[in-house]
Design an enzyme around this catalytic site. Structure first.
Site, PDB file in Angstrom:
ATOM      1  N   GLY A 185      37.074  28.858  33.153  1.00 14.25           N
ATOM      2  CA  GLY A 185      37.727  29.258  31.914  1.00 14.25           C
ATOM      3  C   GLY A 185      39.151  29.718  32.172  1.00 14.25           C
ATOM      4  N   GLN A 232      46.968  34.009  30.481  1.00 11.10           N
ATOM      5  CA  GLN A 232      46.978  33.822  31.942  1.00 11.10           C
ATOM      6  C   GLN A 232      48.073  32.855  32.386  1.00 11.10           C
ATOM      7  OE1 GLN A 232      42.471  33.091  32.112  1.00 11.10           O
ATOM      8  NE2 GLN A 232      42.891  34.070  34.059  1.00 11.10           N
ATOM      9  N   CYS A 255      37.753  36.079  38.190  1.00  7.54           N
ATOM     10  CA  CYS A 255      38.804  35.682  37.256  1.00  7.54           C
ATOM     11  C   CYS A 255      39.932  35.036  38.052  1.00  7.54           C
ATOM     12  CB  CYS A 255      39.326  36.924  36.520  1.00  7.54           C
ATOM     13  SG  CYS A 255      40.659  36.574  35.368  1.00  7.54           S
ATOM     14  N   LEU A 256      40.489  33.958  37.528  1.00  9.46           N
ATOM     15  CA  LEU A 256      41.584  33.276  38.227  1.00  9.46           C
ATOM     16  C   LEU A 256      42.811  34.177  38.381  1.00  9.46           C
ATOM     17  CD1 LEU A 256      41.337  29.711  36.633  1.00  9.46           C
ATOM     18  CD2 LEU A 256      40.591  30.408  38.915  1.00  9.46           C
ATOM     19  N   HIS A 258      34.248  36.581  28.454  1.00  8.60           N
ATOM     20  CA  HIS A 258      35.313  36.839  29.433  1.00  8.60           C
ATOM     21  C   HIS A 258      36.658  36.326  28.912  1.00  8.60           C
ATOM     22  CE1 HIS A 258      36.807  36.790  33.799  1.00  8.60           C
ATOM     23  NE2 HIS A 258      37.765  36.187  33.113  1.00  8.60           N
ATOM     24  N   GLU A 259      36.664  35.072  28.441  1.00  9.76           N
ATOM     25  CA  GLU A 259      37.932  34.475  27.991  1.00  9.76           C
ATOM     26  C   GLU A 259      38.427  35.146  26.722  1.00  9.76           C
ATOM     27  OE1 GLU A 259      39.436  32.768  30.095  1.00  9.76           O
ATOM     28  OE2 GLU A 259      37.669  32.516  31.373  1.00  9.76           O
ATOM     29  N   HIS A 318      40.382  38.276  27.318  1.00  9.04           N
ATOM     30  CA  HIS A 318      41.767  38.108  27.765  1.00  9.04           C
ATOM     31  C   HIS A 318      42.743  38.173  26.586  1.00  9.04           C
ATOM     32  CE1 HIS A 318      41.658  37.379  32.043  1.00  9.04           C
ATOM     33  NE2 HIS A 318      40.781  36.395  31.951  1.00  9.04           N
TER      34      HIS A 318
HETATM   35 NI    NI Z   1      39.690  35.666  33.540  1.00  5.77          NI
END
Ligand code: NI
Length: 153
Positions: free
Chosen positions: A46, A51, A88-89, A130-131, A134
């Site tokens: 995701g 991000q 998380c990226l 999660h997304e 953000h």
């Molecule tokens: Ni994330």
């Protein structure tokens, strides 16, 4: 299409409440296409617009069955509880056990502005939550029960 730079959690973009998407135009489609390339290159599941430094309410997911694009998302009717490992990226190398709803329904618009709903369980529910977080400047660490130690990863 192009790879965009994924910002680190320390970047202010990751701590910002994003604004709704109002224009469903080529600029949006370019962003979505770039985000898909970026997600696949990073081997993630995701990616949310902040991000990559775009402070708008949209994210994408790909759990292996193709890209799902969610614009101006809302989460409806969370049910149950699950615990599992999450990363998380924007937080490379960090993993933790989080608590999330077992099932949640995503209501959002597609890239043409058409509304849809999608009910997710298990990993998909986790990813949706999660997304979506953000877009309100919230990282998974807020939901962590315990961060994993390096020898557990
Ligand atoms: Ni994330």
């Amino acid at each position: 299409m192009a790879i965009r730079k994924i910002l680190n959690e320390k970047d202010s973009s990751l701590q910002t409440v994003c604004r709704p998407v109002t224009d469903f135009n080529e600029r949006l489609w370019q962003l979505l296409d770039d985000m898909a390339d970026t997600l696949h290159k990073a081997d993630g599941v995701g990616l949310a617009a902040p991000q990559v430094g775009v402070l708008r309410r949209l994210f994408i997911m790909d759990l292996g069955d193709g890209v799902i694009e969610a614009i101006n998302p809302e989460l409806i009717d969370p049910q149950g509880v699950q615990e599992g490992t999450e990363g998380c990226l924007s937080c490379p190398g960090e993993w933790g056990i989080t608590r999330r709803p077992m099932t949640v329904t995503l209501k959002a618009q597609d890239r043409n502005g058409k509304e849809f709903t999608l009910t997710g369980t298990e990993l998909l529910a986790r990813c949706i939550c999660h997304e979506n977080d953000h877009l309100d400047g919230i990282l998974f660490k807020k939901h962590v029960i315990r961060m994993l130690e390096p020898d557990e990863i």
